[in-house]
Design an enzyme around this catalytic site. Structure first.
Site, short mmCIF file in Angstrom:
data_model
loop_
_atom_site.label_atom_id
_atom_site.label_comp_id
_atom_site.label_asym_id
_atom_site.label_seq_id
_atom_site.Cartn_x
_atom_site.Cartn_y
_atom_site.Cartn_z
N LYS A 1 -3.72 2.14 -50.63
CA LYS A 1 -5.12 1.69 -50.66
C LYS A 1 -6.00 2.62 -51.51
CE LYS A 1 -5.11 -1.29 -46.69
NZ LYS A 1 -3.75 -1.12 -46.14
C1 LIG Z 1 -2.81 -2.20 -45.95
C2 LIG Z 1 -1.36 -1.88 -45.90
C3 LIG Z 1 -0.38 -2.88 -46.07
C4 LIG Z 1 -0.72 -4.35 -46.22
O1 LIG Z 1 -1.35 -4.65 -47.44
P1 LIG Z 1 -2.14 -6.04 -47.64
O2 LIG Z 1 -2.86 -5.89 -48.92
O3 LIG Z 1 -3.09 -6.13 -46.44
O4 LIG Z 1 -1.15 -7.14 -47.63
C5 LIG Z 1 0.96 -2.49 -46.07
N1 LIG Z 1 1.32 -1.21 -45.89
C6 LIG Z 1 0.40 -0.22 -45.72
C7 LIG Z 1 0.87 1.17 -45.51
C8 LIG Z 1 -0.97 -0.52 -45.72
O5 LIG Z 1 -1.87 0.46 -45.54
#
Ligand SMILES: *Cc1c(COP(=O)(O)O)cnc(C)c1O
Length: 473
Positions: A111
């Site tokens: 993220k």
């Molecule tokens: C947010 C997240 C996901 C999922 O991603 P999306 O964009 O919501 O599909 C998967 N793994 C981790 C570690 C995350 O922080």
């Protein structure tokens, strides 16, 4: 470039949708047409990550002057912020798979890749408009810390982040509560994640309050995040094809495996594919909360309630209502806002919709296939890669690698997106390997740092009071 709503109507430019991914009519903001990469791929081969980001995001943020955008991308992807000097390193992990290192940023999760850019872009847009923004959000861990690390200390922005008291890992708590910046307000709510989300939702639905206090969100439907995530799909393709003879690069196909929750990450992969990146398959991996796997296998979308969503050992994928799915359905239905609105009307009325008549096109036209991984699969996968390659996968990435295995094809590199570092989920790593990931000096210092958090009962009135007192105006 104009942005339109998936349920009809024009919304505005890139700068207008950075603060709000939701259109007034309930739809999501999407570009009026998908920009095309065309012959640019080879021209982009020699670019650094931040230069590539300028090119790719520039196709969406057409009204931001190129020099300004380049400056924002240089700041967001400054190698000093990432553990690897290339920002996103690729590592061969055997069995035809390559790990795409998206978790080298400040909070050790993918993220950061989008949030770091969004932080720069929001500050820039707000300065241009002479406006302020109070970001209100709820987190169960990764989103909140990535947002806070991207927005800390910024002009014209403050953050009110709700988290469930006592329900995050020590690492996640430390990442958020150790921030002492004046513009970061961590609020620990007596309750679970759903209570936090419910509080945010009821305030966000109060449009007068929202306007008066300049409240916005940086959640996973934010189009700034979607556009910034496209960059690493292009980057990964370029790095893989660096090793392919020049005459075979044109159209050289790779596949991606994506641990999924809200369908944000994989949507960016789909957009890269629709823009002309040679992507063969997009492999969507879910955990036991497998609503999306069911949808991609059958065409029936049956989201579950929060109460029916399991708490698993890949917690950031514990999602049963994927907020970005509407953007895929919009493209699936020929970008027809009426048909898209009809699907969501059916969902509201009956709790599900049925696109089984279109299901074959999911893979044939869009390249999307899917699978489910369980707790036992995660443990087995973490163990297998630790043994064969000495690579420790985090539980979410392990879900991706597990499902990816079923879709590896000879001659087509399978790129598994690393969505977090294992240090963040030490309990599950211990369970798989018999010993935790030893915290390095930096991690230990983080865990030991003094923490600051405001405790709040699960009470909307009290939250309103707090925001009225502390919000920027
Ligand atoms: C947010 C997240 C996901 C999922 O991603 P999306 O964009 O919501 O599909 C998967 N793994 C981790 C570690 C995350 O922080």
């Amino acid at each position: 470039m104009q942005y339109i709503s998936t349920r009809g109507g024009t919304i505005g430019h890139y700068s207008d949708i950075l603060v709000e991914g939701l259109a007034p009519n309930g739809g999501l903001a999407v570009p009026e047409r998908m920009p095309q990469i065309g012959g640019d791929l080879e021209r982009w081969r020699s670019l650094s990550y931040s230069e590539l980001a300028t090119e790719v995001i520039g196709l969406f943020a057409t009204e931001i002057p190129r020099d300004d955008l380049a400056r924002l991308c240089r700041a967001a992807y400054d190698p000093a912020k990432y553990a690897s000097d290339r920002a996103v390193p690729l590592t061969d992990i055997g069995d035809g798979m390559t790990l795409v290192g998206l978790s080298e940023g400040p909070t050790l999760a993918f993220k950061d890749m989008a949030m770091q850019f969004l932080g720069e872009a929001l500050e820039y847009v707000l300065a241009t408009l002479g406006d302020v923004l109070n970001v209100l959000g709820a987190t169960s861990g990764d989103t909140g810390s990535a947002a806070e690390h991207a927005l800390r200390g910024r002009d014209r922005i403050s953050v009110f982040m709700l988290s469930p008291q006592g329900r995050m890992s020590p690492f996640q708590r430390a990442q958020m509560y150790s921030l002492h910046d004046d513009n970061i307000h961590n609020i620990a709510v007596e309750g679970v994640f759903d209570d936090c989300q419910h509080l945010v939702k009821s305030l966000a639905e109060d449009l007068a309050f929202k306007r008066e206090h300049h409240i916005g969100a940086v959640n996973s439907i934010n189009f700034g995040r979607i556009s910034a995530q496209i960059v690493y799909y292009v980057w990964a393709w370029l790095r893989v094809t660096d090793d392919v003879p020049a005459e075979k690069r044109d159209g050289f196909e790779v596949s991606f495996a994506v641990p999924s929750g809200n369908f944000g990450n994989i949507l960016s992969g789909l957009y890269a594919r629709l823009m002309g990146l040679p992507v063969r398959k997009l492999v969507l991996a879910t955990n036991e909360n497998n609503v999306l796997d069911e949808f991609f296998r059958t065409g029936r979308y049956r989201p579950r309630s929060a109460a029916d969503t399991l708490a698993t050992s890949s917690p950031s994928m514990d999602v049963s209502r994927a907020s970005n799915l509407e953007r895929f359905v919009f493209d699936l239905l020929g970008r027809d806002p009426e048909r898209t609105a009809a699907a969501w009307a059916a969902l509201a009325a009956e709790g599900e919709f049925d696109l089984s008549s279109e299901q074959e096109r999911f893979a044939d036209e869009f390249g999307i296939v899917s699978g489910t991984s369980s707790h036992q699969d995660r443990l087995d996968t973490i163990r297998a890669f630790a043994k064969s390659n000495g690579v420790v996968l985090d539980p979410h990435t392990a879900d991706g690698a597990k499902v990816a295995r079923d879709h590896v094809e000879p001659g087509v590199p399978m790129l598994v997106l690393e969505t977090a570092k294992p240090e963040k989920f030490s309990d599950t790593i211990s369970e798989a390997l018999g010993s935790p990931v030893e915290p390095d000096a930096e991690t230990q210092a983080l865990l030991d740092a003094p923490q600051r958090v405001t405790k709040l009962p699960n009470d909307e009135r009290r939250l309103r009071d707090l925001i009225e007192e502390l919000a920027l105006r």
